[in-house]
Design an enzyme around this catalytic site. Structure first.
Site, PDB file in Angstrom:
ATOM      1  N   ASN A 209      -3.695   3.760 -11.117  1.00  0.00           N
ATOM      2  CA  ASN A 209      -3.340   2.346 -11.131  1.00  0.00           C
ATOM      3  C   ASN A 209      -4.371   1.663 -10.234  1.00  0.00           C
ATOM      4  OD1 ASN A 209      -2.183  -0.163 -11.226  1.00  0.00           O
ATOM      5  ND2 ASN A 209      -0.367   0.370 -10.046  1.00  0.00           N
ATOM      6  N   PRO A 210      -5.554   1.374 -10.788  1.00  0.00           N
ATOM      7  CA  PRO A 210      -6.679   0.920  -9.957  1.00  0.00           C
ATOM      8  C   PRO A 210      -6.598  -0.570  -9.663  1.00  0.00           C
ATOM      9  CG  PRO A 210      -7.348   0.959 -12.245  1.00  0.00           C
ATOM     10  CD  PRO A 210      -5.910   1.449 -12.208  1.00  0.00           C
TER      11      PRO A 210
ATOM     12  N   PHE B 272       0.189  -1.346  -1.322  1.00  0.00           N
ATOM     13  CA  PHE B 272       0.630  -1.989  -2.552  1.00  0.00           C
ATOM     14  C   PHE B 272       2.045  -1.526  -2.877  1.00  0.00           C
ATOM     15  CE2 PHE B 272       0.862  -2.149  -7.217  1.00  0.00           C
ATOM     16  CZ  PHE B 272       0.404  -3.432  -7.476  1.00  0.00           C
TER      17      PHE B 272
END
Length: 279
Positions: A184-185, A82
């Site tokens: 920051n799931p 990500f």
């Protein structure tokens, strides 16, 4: 510049900036340094054109340059991880404020990805004992790479652990000892429309969080409650539309107090914070 027009026609949000950053990447200059660039040789022009074509096809800019800026760091990124966003920098700032003045606090970053949060905390609070947890086998290779790179730059080492943030046995040795848990799931609701850069290139394990986007957080709250010392702090990033639902979820858990939501620089709901109850 023809490249800017090409990117604009492709729907890229910041076509001129992206074109200049790609050209700077090819010729080894900053954007500011392009002002004095007189000429681009044929080889560089060909490489630049190929990168513009890929960006027009919505390959993330950071994948093309291999780097992502985050607070005071530049991190390596690429397929399988990500890409860290500027909005997450505010969560790091909040965590650092909670850690100010503490000697050797223990910090856990759940779902670390590139390591942006964990490595920024270690960089800006030297002596913090930071552990980065990542589940995705592809993403954790980037976590490890960036952690080693920061050690080479003399930052405080960050421990990298392969694990699931919802695992009831995760980091059992740290139970009740952690000062700050940050995450920051995955929080994008299943089926939500996202930009092509996200849909085609960000790893699914970092994105999708169930029907309302909060399934992973539901599983993670008990892990965070177990890890935190009484009075320790929890910070969780979320989607714009979860600024009410996530605080309500944290309150309902029962192990947290002082639940508060925070907005980003654009005024959008961005992350929820809380403290572990003293009891």
């Amino acid at each position: 510049m023809e490249a800017t027009r090409r990117l604009a026609d492709a729907g890229v949000e910041s076509p001129r900036v992206d074109a200049e950053l790609l050209l700077g990447h090819v010729v080894g200059r900053s954007r500011a340094g392009l002002v004095t660039l007189d000429d681009v040789d044929d080889d560089a022009a060909a490489r630049f054109g190929a990168l513009v074509d890929q960006r027009a096809d919505r390959v993330p800019l950071q994948h093309l340059t291999g780097r992502a800026a985050f607070r005071h760091l530049e991190l390596s990124v690429g397929p399988g991880v990500f890409v860290p966003r500027p909005e997450t920098e505010l969560l790091v700032e909040w965590a650092l404020e909670r850690l100010a003045g503490l000697d050797g606090p223990i910090v856990v970053d759940l779902g670390s990805g590139s390591g942006a949060i964990a490595l920024s905390i270690a960089h800006e609070h030297p002596g913090a004992r930071v552990t980065a947890v990542e589940r995705d086998p592809g993403a954790i290779e980037w976590t490890r790479h960036n952690a080693l790179e920061r050690v080479g730059k003399k930052d405080t080492p960050v421990g990298v652990v392969a694990g699931d943030m919802t695992d009831a046995a995760l980091l059992g040795e740290l139970d009740g000892r952690v000062e700050v848990v940050v995450s920051n799931p995955p929080y994008v609701p299943d089926g939500a429309r996202v930009p092509r850069e996200v849909a085609d290139h960000d790893p699914p394990l970092a994105l999708w969080g169930g029907p309302d986007g909060l399934d992973v957080v539901r599983g993670m709250l008990s892990v965070a409650a177990r890890l935190l010392r009484p009075g320790g702090y929890l910070g969780i990033e979320h989607a714009d539309q979860q600024g009410t639902a996530l605080p309500a979820l944290v309150r309902a858990h029962g192990a947290f107090t002082e639940v508060e939501d925070h907005v980003d620089l654009a005024g959008r709901p961005r992350f929820t914070t809380a403290r572990r109850t003293e009891g």
